[in-house]
Enzyme design. Structure first.
Site, short mmCIF file in Angstrom:
data_model
loop_
_atom_site.label_atom_id
_atom_site.label_comp_id
_atom_site.label_asym_id
_atom_site.label_seq_id
_atom_site.Cartn_x
_atom_site.Cartn_y
_atom_site.Cartn_z
N GLU A 268 51.02 18.59 -15.49
CA GLU A 268 52.32 19.28 -15.55
C GLU A 268 52.67 19.66 -16.99
O GLU A 268 53.33 20.67 -17.22
CB GLU A 268 53.43 18.42 -14.92
CG GLU A 268 53.22 18.03 -13.44
CD GLU A 268 52.94 19.20 -12.50
OE1 GLU A 268 53.41 20.33 -12.77
OE2 GLU A 268 52.23 19.00 -11.49
N GLU A 297 47.90 27.74 -13.31
CA GLU A 297 47.05 26.59 -12.99
C GLU A 297 45.92 26.44 -14.01
O GLU A 297 45.47 25.32 -14.28
CB GLU A 297 46.49 26.76 -11.56
CG GLU A 297 45.87 25.51 -10.97
CD GLU A 297 46.87 24.39 -10.66
OE1 GLU A 297 48.09 24.59 -10.75
OE2 GLU A 297 46.39 23.29 -10.31
MG MG Z 1 49.59 22.80 -10.77
#
Ligand code: MG
Length: 501
Positions: A268, A297
């Site tokens: 995160e 991502e």
């Molecule tokens: Mg993620």
């Protein structure tokens, strides 16, 4: 100045309310998952539904559409200004294409479906969820027709999550990735250098000690805790940004297997850093956010896997672990490295290691694609799931809950989301290839816990642009090439076969 054209300036002032609305709904979404009392959910759902309709109306205001059309015809727009036009045109296109009735049906169905899915997963009852999934697939198929596509209906859905991504691109990626990774996985498993489990997975930790580890790691990585960022607890870890100067991440503490919380925090952090490092001149505009789920991502995976699971990082972080976690004294650096890099073909996607992860995505991609074109039916999914898991990873689910019912995504109405995870994994490896050319002592820097230059590199190549360029264009401009799955295969080989990282 970034924005000089008067039409663009007027347009930006007209759509700032949309940014404000998103600011508010992001805060609501963060609150829903963190501090909202449980029974607040009914009213929160009503409020969220109303605000999403409002945002649809605000983007479709005639004066906004006119200004976008006028802006498009302006000559000499700079890249930022062109970016504003691109992003708004895309939002208008999506908002216009989908009839309100369909949007409402999809929202309503998924709201019910999430509740049913939770229950069905708990009871291991696929039939309970089946009618909801059928409806969600039908509604998505309808949405794809309204949105339009050139080659494949799935293109229309992919594009919602990853601008410009086509089914053909994902097919091409997996055509390289599947055989390449299958061969490597077999080699890695038979070598035994990376075992399938580790004792540390079963060791309990004290939450307050682990909280200290997480905070110290975040501090070292460069997370502006307190000034521009927060860390809280939620059932599922996530990142939410209110703006460039208010980005919040969460983790969870299960009390056992400490790498789970540690890596969720590092993951995160990667998402958060992207938002935190967007050019401040883009503040409160449509460009002030990460450009796509796949690129996002790639940032989380870069920090989690490329950095976090490297031997250099283990060496660097080992003193922090031993400072707070008593049991670490029984394990050396090699143990911790092995524990961080267990390779195990398993049933659950979210628990998958970096070697096996993309096989889980391949399975879901094929299913989504074929559901959409009616080549397969929802009722066939449990069998397809079982056979494909066996073919790809040599494991078969014994229950629906550890098979077709494991992910929340479909119940939320999302079809076309999964491939962005693989995009992220590949782009992270691609960035690694390039950063090693530009910062040859990349791993030495990690070992010395010097992350500033790495953060700056990511800022320059990816973060600062926000949504200025669409994903494919961003990669081409920053690295001179398109997405290439070979980088991922090379990275896995270097780490798990040649054992150099
Ligand atoms: Mg993620």
């Amino acid at each position: 100045m970034v924005f000089e054209n008067p039409v663009i300036k007027e347009l930006l002032s007209k759509v700032r309310v949309l940014w404000a609305l998103r600011h508010a709904t992001s805060l609501m979404a963060w609150d829903t998952e963190t501090y909202m009392p449980r029974e607040g959910s009914t009213e929160r759902a009503i409020a969220s539904g109303e605000l999403s309709v409002l945002s649809q109306q605000l983007i479709l205001r005639p004066e906004v559409i006119e200004l976008v059309e006028k802006a498009e015809k302006q000559e000499d727009l700079n890249d930022y200004e062109k970016g504003v036009v691109r992003v708004l045109k895309r939002s208008i296109k999506i908002a216009k294409a989908l009839p309100p009735k369909l949007v409402y049906e999809l929202a309503k169905t998924s709201q019910e479906a999430v509740v049913v899915w939770r229950e069905a997963r708990k009871k291991n009852d696929f039939n309970m969820f089946k009618p909801y999934l059928e409806k969600i697939v039908d509604l998505n198929r309808e949405a794809a027709e309204y949105l339009g596509y050139e080659e494949h209906p799935y293109d229309a859905l992919l594009d919602l999550y990853e601008e410009g991504l086509r089914t053909r691109d994902v097919d091409n990626i997996f055509n390289v990735l599947e055989p390449g990774m299958k061969k490597l996985l077999d080699e890695i498993l038979s070598s035994g250098a990376f075992p399938r489990e580790h004792k540390l997975e079963y060791i309990k930790y004290d939450q307050s000690a682990m909280e200290k580890v997480n905070l110290e790691v975040l501090k070292i990585l460069g997370f502006p805790l307190g000034t521009r960022a927060r860390l809280d607890i939620s059932a599922h870890p996530f990142t939410q940004h209110m703006g460039i100067k208010d980005v919040r991440i969460t983790t969870r503490y299960e009390g056992i297997d400490f790498k789970r919380t540690l890596f969720s925090v590092i993951h995160e952090f990667g998402h958060a850093l992207y938002e935190l490092q967007i050019d401040e001149r883009l503040m409160a505009t449509p460009l002030a956010r990460g450009v796509s789920l796949g690129i996002h991502e790639s940032q989380s995976r870069f920090w989690e896997n490329i950095i976090g699971r490297s031997m250099s990082f283990v060496k660097a972080v080992y003193p922090i672990l031993s400072k707070y976690l008593d049991f670490i004294k029984d394990y050396d650096v090699d143990d911790v490295y092995t524990y961080f890099n267990v390779v195990k073909p398993s049933l659950i996607r979210v628990d998958a290691d970096e070697v096996t992860y993309n096989f889980h995505i391949l399975l879901r991609f094929e299913i989504e694609k074929n559901l959409l074109t009616k080549e397969i039916k929802v009722e066939e999914l449990p069998e397809i799931w079982s056979n494909e898991m066996d073919r790809l990873l040599g494991v078969k689910p014994k229950t629906y809950s550890e098979g077709v019912l494991q992910d929340i995504h479909w119940s939320m109405g999302s079809i076309g989301y999964f491939p962005t995870y693989t995009i992220g994994n590949i782009v992270a490896a691609q960035i690694r290839h390039h950063i090693l050319k530009d910062i040859p002592d990349f791993y030495e820097k990690i070992e010395k816990l010097e992350f500033k230059e790495i953060r700056e590199y990511l800022r320059e190549k990816i973060h600062k642009w926000g949504s200025t360029y669409e994903p494919k264009e961003l990669l081409k401009r920053s690295f001179g090439e398109e997405i290439n799955p070979q980088y991922f295969i090379d990275y896995i080989k270097e780490k798990y076969i040649l054992r150099k990282i």
